[in-house]
Write an enzyme that holds these catalytic residues in place. Structure first.
Site: not given
Length: 189
Positions: A22-23, A26, A149, A181, A92-94
């Site tokens: 996330m973030f 993508k 991170c 991370c 999206d969001e597969a």
């Protein structure tokens, strides 16, 4: 349903997968590629899982609030049925799709369609998420993106969940998740 491979010298399709935490950007990258498709006057159909209503019920929206119109669908097979006479299919969001998503993407590519898919490759525990491993296995091109991170500023690949409730699927944003991370994901919130 099996679709015969394209053997007549017509255009060839392929599968591109954009993955990461996330973030990591993508959806932003998916939208960027799809906007370029529209500039090229190619016909595109864009889909997202109906479950994803975080920013909008219909549009795909990035964390930076860029958006593109899409069609929410309940299952992967619906994409195969709805993607007719197109050059490109965006998804999206597969990670939220059912076990047919890789098959659907392969069938579209066999029909000569460029398929661009974005999704989380790992869940909040750092484990493979949903059908993403199967999509990565059949992809012709893979782009892995990383976030920053929030603990150390290093390269983040895990969507760390800051709360201890919910199953593997828990829709949320910065209130629930932060990029971390590998090392910092081992630390408490």
């Amino acid at each position: 349903m099996f679709i015969e491979p394209n053997l007549k010298g017509e255009r060839k399709g392929w599968i591109e997968v954009i993955c990461g935490s996330m973030f990591s950007g993508k959806t932003e990258e998916l939208i960027r590629r799809l906007k370029r498709v529209k500039i090229a006057n190619l016909k595109a159909e864009i889909f997202k899982p109906a479950i994803d209503v975080r920013y909008d019920e219909v549009n795909i929206v990035s964390h930076d609030t860029n958006s593109i119109h899409s069609t929410p669908v309940e299952n992967a097979h619906s994409i195969l049925l709805m993607a007719q006479d197109v050059d490109v299919v965006g998804i999206d969001e597969a990670q939220f799709f059912d076990e047919e998503i890789a098959y659907v993407c392969e069938q579209l590519a066999l029909k000569g369609i460029r398929v661009i898919v974005a999704g989380l490759d790992m869940d909040y525990l750092g484990k493979p998420f949903g059908q993403m491993p199967n999509l990565l296995a059949v992809a012709d091109y893979i782009t892995k993106l990383h976030a920053v991170c929030m603990r150390c500023g290093g390269m983040a690949s895990i969507s760390y969940r800051k709360i201890a409730t919910g199953g593997q699927v828990l829709l949320g944003e910065k209130d629930i998740y932060e990029p971390r991370c590998r090392e910092c994901a081992q630390l408490p919130a």
